[in-house]
Design a protein around this motif. Structure first.
Motif, PDB file in Angstrom:
ATOM      1  N   CYS B 370       0.864  -1.184   0.000  1.00 41.61           N
ATOM      2  CA  CYS B 370       0.000   0.000   0.000  1.00 41.61           C
ATOM      3  C   CYS B 370       0.897   1.230   0.000  1.00 41.61           C
ATOM      4  O   CYS B 370       1.854   1.300   0.779  1.00 41.61           O
ATOM      5  N   ILE B 373      -1.561   7.334  -2.540  1.00 35.50           N
ATOM      6  CA  ILE B 373      -2.280   7.094  -3.794  1.00 35.50           C
ATOM      7  C   ILE B 373      -1.573   7.710  -5.010  1.00 35.50           C
ATOM      8  O   ILE B 373      -1.572   7.124  -6.085  1.00 35.50           O
ATOM      9  N   HIS B 399      -7.216  -2.470  -4.488  1.00 31.98           N
ATOM     10  CA  HIS B 399      -8.151  -1.527  -3.896  1.00 31.98           C
ATOM     11  C   HIS B 399      -7.514  -0.147  -4.058  1.00 31.98           C
ATOM     12  O   HIS B 399      -6.980   0.428  -3.108  1.00 31.98           O
ATOM     13  N   GLY B 401      -8.435   2.817  -4.405  1.00 31.26           N
ATOM     14  CA  GLY B 401      -8.888   3.962  -3.619  1.00 31.26           C
ATOM     15  C   GLY B 401      -8.120   4.129  -2.323  1.00 31.26           C
ATOM     16  O   GLY B 401      -8.073   5.214  -1.746  1.00 31.26           O
ATOM     17  N   ASP B 402      -7.509   3.058  -1.852  1.00 29.39           N
ATOM     18  CA  ASP B 402      -6.670   3.105  -0.653  1.00 29.39           C
ATOM     19  C   ASP B 402      -5.181   3.115  -0.982  1.00 29.39           C
ATOM     20  O   ASP B 402      -4.359   3.135  -0.073  1.00 29.39           O
ATOM     21  N   ASN B 404      -3.759   0.542  -2.314  1.00 26.10           N
ATOM     22  CA  ASN B 404      -3.422  -0.843  -1.957  1.00 26.10           C
ATOM     23  C   ASN B 404      -3.636  -1.750  -3.162  1.00 26.10           C
ATOM     24  O   ASN B 404      -4.664  -1.670  -3.819  1.00 26.10           O
ATOM     25  N   THR B 441       2.491  -4.180   3.904  1.00 27.17           N
ATOM     26  CA  THR B 441       1.210  -4.883   3.896  1.00 27.17           C
ATOM     27  C   THR B 441       0.059  -3.933   4.204  1.00 27.17           C
ATOM     28  O   THR B 441       0.040  -3.290   5.259  1.00 27.17           O
ATOM     29  N   GLY B 442      -0.875  -3.877   3.298  1.00 24.75           N
ATOM     30  CA  GLY B 442      -2.042  -3.018   3.493  1.00 24.75           C
ATOM     31  C   GLY B 442      -3.135  -3.706   4.279  1.00 24.75           C
ATOM     32  O   GLY B 442      -3.888  -3.064   5.006  1.00 24.75           O
ATOM     33  N   GLU B 443      -3.228  -5.071   4.122  1.00 24.40           N
ATOM     34  CA  GLU B 443      -4.371  -5.749   4.736  1.00 24.40           C
ATOM     35  C   GLU B 443      -4.163  -7.235   5.022  1.00 24.40           C
ATOM     36  O   GLU B 443      -5.022  -7.850   5.631  1.00 24.40           O
TER      37      GLU B 443
END
Lengths: 485, 485
Positions: B370, B373, B399, B401-402, B404, B441-443
């Motif tokens: 991530c 943007i 994703h 928009g994040d 990510n 790591t974003g998620e």
């Protein structure tokens, strides 16, 4: 700035807190003050009584507890070096922003060195593509928003006072816009923190900025709301928002507290993305009318604000008006242009001073509880009854969209009986919130006075964990001692 | 459920991890298994190889490391008693939800007892007035949303997999709706956690639920993303949202990655409250077309979704369409009714399986970085070049928009050279993100493979702090050892 006279410092301090002074484990020697002066420069240190007194209290009713020395560091290197010196000599460190706190967070309960951070006031890194900015701790909320004026962006968290942004981080502040934009917890991306031993920690990694991460334990959130007890925040990277295309504010009076709060709950349940929804009870409206020369009906009242596109705002307003009318609310009194809106919100933000003006010469103390929104009507009604029974002055203003409200207690600090009654009342109010599964503080923090309540709120295992976390970062208990845990 | 045979367990385990087994400091004796059986009941324990193997891996490429014993506790009291027993005997504890993690989080690197929490699956306390629900750890995202169907509320965090909600807490999951509704970090109100010594901690105080608080250190955020290394989450109170009045989804193809990502950045900058904005590169779209029998143009593509009132959605769509057209995007392909939307999002959520289908018999590994943007076009373009140069299969879905995104690496685990190349590629990608002030790591979390990267991301002082935090809650290092720090 001021000559150092050890005897004088000690005398003044002993008048203020003879009991606490006796259990100190450190001495501020002339040599130490010289060392501090060398580190920060002649112009950035003071031991003058007036300066120390000014730094020993915030806007609460807690009595003044001045630090021994006040310094104004110029950069993170100086903060680190002074912290390291304090660490070596076991000297308390008290970070100081604008002194606008409401729970005695800056009181130097055990003396020590106050780090006044107002001279570290640079806005470091505005990134309009990624919607963030990095600020030093001396930058206030209004200064940042003035700086952002031509960028099309703004920082929405607004506790009323023109507090320093890092001070707002420290207390996990929020205020009127939180219902839409969240609190400081939701809007801090990264923090640079000087730990008491002088090490510099970047809570999300140096210079990093992202909208989300799953990398390790969330150190950033640990420092948001830590009230200066874990380290000194020297930089904050904050999330920014686009200025809404259209903004409309309105005022609406209700026949009862229940009707005003029911409207709030229903507006939220309908998913109307309201930006602000503020409740003022009849006593508060009366005070605001007098203080601001306004003529609002003396009834439970909501101040509302809608943000969005032109069409979006119109739609929100229409839906909200339908709800308020169904609950017996008056027609909206509008504030569409900036000047009218400023007048309306100035009235709301002046609530504190309007309350104080009810009894000239008295001091104020703002309670601060937060409950599940559905419990608001009950707790506000019970609290108003308690105020009447207790014969206390405490107009109510609240960020009801969050379930958060304040009684602004106006009291004569020289009247011991009244002080006792206020203390008992505020404890009852906090316990009323706890019994409704709420919190004893929505946005002001624990500070000095709510440590017992925190224990009741969080339980034994949680308090034990908090104490151990404190020990990790501050093994000598020199960071703002006597606060939170 | 299965007979316990110590020799068999040890033999199977030694085949899986001969190196690690040698440094164990505990022994699983028949007596201990009997004690476990007494605590959880005959039907809720297994030492069968197949069961242990099934619990020793998630959906990542990390090799299987089975626990010695799997238990299915029925309630928090059992979790506490078993944890306490493990604590006494220094036996590792591995919490297990649905096994849909992507970083090897459930691998029993040092053996131990796997707590499969799927049989604690009650939805305990839906509060439609205050928009929250409390769930036990076995409740999955889809189960909760099915339960909420008639309430007008929903839980928006959607990582794709039908993961358990407490597992999603543990990895700080997010997914497609995070751009509008936030990640798990933003949507957890309170957690009940069993600490490794058996004590029960309620991170925000027992049964509490409020929209905000400033009471003490944020223990809730500390456990969100802790990946089972601090305690076992036995209850989560989650924030809910009103189901939007109108929902519209659309697909739009672009001539270049840059054009697609520029559109994303501009949509966000205009403050359009978009609910989902997902990027798929040409390779990914091609895979999705084949797997789902679709006919999207094989070009960089955005999948978008808009939530709001009828008028609000129309306005959002119009604004977004203007932006995409300015960037050379195609006309929107619409999906307005539920069936069309399901088809569209099924295609997106099947990206993982679509990617795997590109090379039958191969395994997948999803990278996860991530960045701010504005850095997305650069990092995606560079990463696509790297994939081509490295001759690796790694369709991209993100994703955006994040900031990510993921490369879904499809590889033959039997080809050591390819495994090495993938490892080198994913490390390069993570370091590319770190160099752009992003996160490794974003998620998905740190798990096994990203511990070195976490050190690089957060720095020495931060890692030291995380290690000390770990020690507070887990002094014997028995909670999911070998993960995160």
């Amino acid at each position: 700035m001021a000559l150092f006279m050890l005897g004088k410092v000690q005398r003044a301090a002993s008048l203020c807190r003879p009991h606490i002074r006796s259990c100190r484990a450190y001495r501020i020697t002339p040599q130490l003050v010289d060392d501090l002066r060398t580190l920060v420069g002649d112009c950035n240190i003071s031991t003058a009584n007036a300066v120390r007194e000014q730094h020993g209290r915030d806007e609460s009713m807690h009595s003044c507890q001045p630090p021994d020395v006040v310094i104004w560091p110029q950069n993170v290197e100086q903060v680190s070096k002074v912290a390291s010196l304090c660490y070596t000599h076991n000297i308390p460190i008290i970070p100081f922003g604008t002194g606008t706190g409401l729970e005695g967070g800056v009181s130097a309960l055990k003396g020590g060195v106050c780090f006044d951070l107002t001279r570290m006031d640079k806005i470091l890194n505005l990134n309009t593509d990624d919607f963030y900015v990095t600020v030093e701790p001396g930058v206030t909320r209004k200064t940042l928003n003035a700086y952002l004026r031509d960028s099309g962006l703004w920082f929405p968290v607004d506790p009323g006072a023109d507090a320093s942004l890092c001070g707002m981080v420290a207390t996990s502040a929020s205020g009127t816009n939180a219902v839409r934009y969240g609190t400081m917890r939701d809007n801090v991306i990264n923090l640079e923190v000087v730990l008491p031993d002088g090490r510099v920690l970047c809570t999300a990694g140096k210079d990093r900025s992202f909208r989300k991460t799953s990398a390790g334990y969330n150190l950033t959130s640990l420092f948001v709301g830590s009230e200066g007890t874990l380290g000194i925040i020297t930089k904050a990277t904050l999330r920014l928002y686009g200025v809404p295309e259209a903004t409309v504010a309105a005022v609406c009076a209700f026949p009862s507290v229940q009707a005003a709060v029911d409207s709030t709950v229903q507006i939220l349940q309908c998913g109307i993305p309201i930006a602000r929804i503020e409740f003022l009870d009849d006593v508060m409206i009366n005070a605001c009318n007098k203080y601001n020369d306004l003529g609002y009906p003396v009834l439970p009242t909501l101040f509302l604000e809608f943000h969005g596109s032109e069409n979006g705002v119109n739609e929100q307003v229409q839906q909200a008006a339908e709800i308020t009318q169904l609950n017996g609310g008056s027609d909206f009194t509008w504030a569409t242009d900036q000047e009218q809106r400023n007048k309306l919100w100035t009235a709301r933000h002046n609530a504190w001073y309007a309350a104080l003006a009810l009894r000239p010469g008295c001091r104020g103390y703002s309670t601060d509880v937060c409950v599940p929104i559905s419990k608001l009507p009950q707790i506000i009604v019970e609290t108003k009854e308690d105020l009447i029974t207790s014969r206390l002055t405490g107009p109510i203003a609240g960020h009801v969209g969050d379930g958060n409200f304040h009684c602004i207690m106006v009291l004569d600090l020289n009247d011991k009986e009244e002080v006792r009654k206020v203390k008992e009342f505020t404890d009852r109010l906090a316990r009323r919130a706890l019994a409704m599964n709420g919190t004893c503080t929505g946005e002001h923090g624990i500070g000095i006075g709510k440590r017992k309540l925190l224990q009741e709120e969080i339980g034994e295992v949680g308090i034990e964990a908090m104490k151990q976390i404190k020990t990790i970062f501050d093994p000598k208990n020199i960071m703002n001692p006597g606060k939170v845990v």
